[in-house]
Design a protein around this motif. Sequence first.
Motif, short mmCIF file in Angstrom:
data_model
loop_
_atom_site.label_atom_id
_atom_site.label_comp_id
_atom_site.label_asym_id
_atom_site.label_seq_id
_atom_site.Cartn_x
_atom_site.Cartn_y
_atom_site.Cartn_z
N ASN A 1 -29.51 -95.12 -77.60
CA ASN A 1 -28.13 -95.32 -77.13
C ASN A 1 -27.17 -95.74 -78.24
OD1 ASN A 1 -28.54 -94.80 -74.23
ND2 ASN A 1 -29.80 -96.65 -74.30
N SER B 1 -31.66 -93.48 -72.18
CA SER B 1 -30.46 -93.42 -71.36
C SER B 1 -30.81 -93.12 -69.91
CB SER B 1 -29.52 -92.33 -71.89
OG SER B 1 -28.47 -92.09 -70.98
N GLU C 1 -20.32 -93.42 -69.77
CA GLU C 1 -19.82 -94.01 -68.53
C GLU C 1 -19.84 -95.53 -68.57
OE1 GLU C 1 -22.46 -92.01 -65.92
OE2 GLU C 1 -21.27 -90.16 -65.86
N ASP C 2 -20.86 -96.10 -69.21
CA ASP C 2 -20.93 -97.56 -69.34
C ASP C 2 -19.80 -98.12 -70.19
OD1 ASP C 2 -23.18 -97.55 -67.77
OD2 ASP C 2 -24.60 -97.77 -69.44
N ASN C 3 -19.20 -97.24 -70.99
CA ASN C 3 -18.10 -97.67 -71.86
C ASN C 3 -16.77 -97.04 -71.45
OD1 ASN C 3 -19.23 -99.31 -74.38
ND2 ASN C 3 -20.76 -97.76 -73.82
N ASN C 4 -16.69 -96.64 -70.17
CA ASN C 4 -15.46 -96.10 -69.59
C ASN C 4 -14.92 -94.88 -70.34
OD1 ASN C 4 -15.29 -98.17 -67.54
ND2 ASN C 4 -14.64 -99.59 -69.17
N ALA D 1 -24.70 -91.58 -69.66
CA ALA D 1 -24.71 -92.97 -69.21
C ALA D 1 -24.04 -93.89 -70.23
CB ALA D 1 -26.14 -93.43 -68.94
#
Length: 558
Positions: free
Chosen positions: A316, A345, A210-213, A207
């Motif tokens: 995180n 996460s 993905e949240d930070n591309n 996660a």
Amino acid sequence: MKKLGRKALALTLTLTLGASMALTGCGSSKESKKGGDGSDNLGITTGLAKDTKGEVSIMVWSGDGEYYEDIGNPDSAAGKKLSDPSKIVAQNVAQVYAVAQKFHTVYPNIKINLWSKVGDPDQYNTASWEQEMENFQAKYKKYPDIWGSTNVINDIKKGLVADLSAYKDDATYKKYNETLMSNLNYYGFQAGLPSYTIPGGIWVNKALAEDNNINVPKPDWSIDEYTRFVSKADGKTFWGSKGTPVDIVNLGTTTINKMIKEENKIDLNSDEVKSLLKYFPKWAEKSIDVAAGAGKITKDIVKECSAYSWYYFTNNRSLVNFEDPWFLTAGADESAKDSDAYIKSADWDIYPYPSTDYCENTIKVIMDPICLHNYSLDDKKSEWSDEEKQKLDVTYTFASFWTASTAARQAIFDQKWSDNGQLKSAAGDTFPVVSGDDYDAQMEIWNKLDAHKAYADKEGFQKVLEIWKEGKTWDYIDKCWTSTISENGDTTKTLYEWINCGQENVAGAWFTDKDWADNVKSRLSDWNDSCNKRIQTAQKQLKDALKEYYGFEDADLK
């Protein structure tokens, strides 16, 4: 003083138990007094008579510091106290209590005693585990019959460890995972049994990525995919990892861990090792350790995570964690979301170690072995007495039931204990240490624990399970190998130079220095010689102990 030779001991014990098992299966009038006849449904296979009298004292860590006598007897002081699960404040105490209770239903005349140290075996500012063994002997006038060992070879060198290969024909012995048992076998001398055992992979915070591309690789990732992944960390609010994962190279070549396990030597100066050195600076550059050393991580983040690798991951602050495999339960326990150990996460997984050009995906093996006492040293005489053999039979019967029996696993699952006032199952991280149908049955119990249900749909963890079950691991276990060597009163890490390859005082440069790889390459040959010399010295010490205490001859040690 030398004792009866190992082959003779194996023969006498096998004959003793074999005769007992033969009586059990032939409809003898004594059958009702035999263990393992099927009537108890506990899977005890040694054939030890049910009216046998004996006493087994256990010493482990992660406990409550109390000594419990006859812990499995509901009428004992310990049994009465622990019958209230709110009074059990240590998970290891709960586990032994559960198993001892079940064992007591078949063997009411065998007392199981327990002392469990608070915290880790070598907890800071406490006596070392080695000293705790001596303290136990001084207080109770005997060494423990079963103990968790932090250094099996060191215990062998003292003559404390019994050779369990005498039980190789026992049905339960045959069920043990051969890979795990092999780590405890030295020239045919079976020095213990696997107890707490888990696979070690790499925790992945999907996660956060993905949240930070950041693209998340598949579980069958390669070393290049791993490197690209951790290199995407912003280095301000989150990083790749806490430290630098030397184990990726240890497991990703055929000349370090794999060679240790197969040939008991290493080749640090191999082309394989040299070709992978280029990755270390890339991993280190995105590590929390390097950021902290350069003052590039805020005090608030350090405080938030208590400077602990696992808390950086749960909060995180890191994309991966490879240091803390023992949070399988606590990390996923939704009943304790407020705990620092719980992973915050929204999506995470456990992956195998990445593949390289030399090795496929694999995993580490984390194991706390147990050893059984070598009773032959107790009377200072040259042969095993019948009483000594009987004691070993009793101790092995309990130890094998505790570690290998599905009934024991179920008893542990059913037992409750108080975790800071919250009643929980005594079951935890540890995997089954057996194979075949018994493994499957015990994994069903493992999967039933609420915290473990999270793993059912985790693709990476399923890959870890596949590797574990197929035995595709070549990791050596530090508690079972000569990880340290003592000479002239000094103790040194056997692989000291390699373990400290990122330290300037050893490598001549830090991981992130431009000349680090060249400096290390110029030192690998000397490091290799030093490490192998220590391995050879440690091996000689082991061989000398096997000859001194266990009747080995030079011909047995080839």
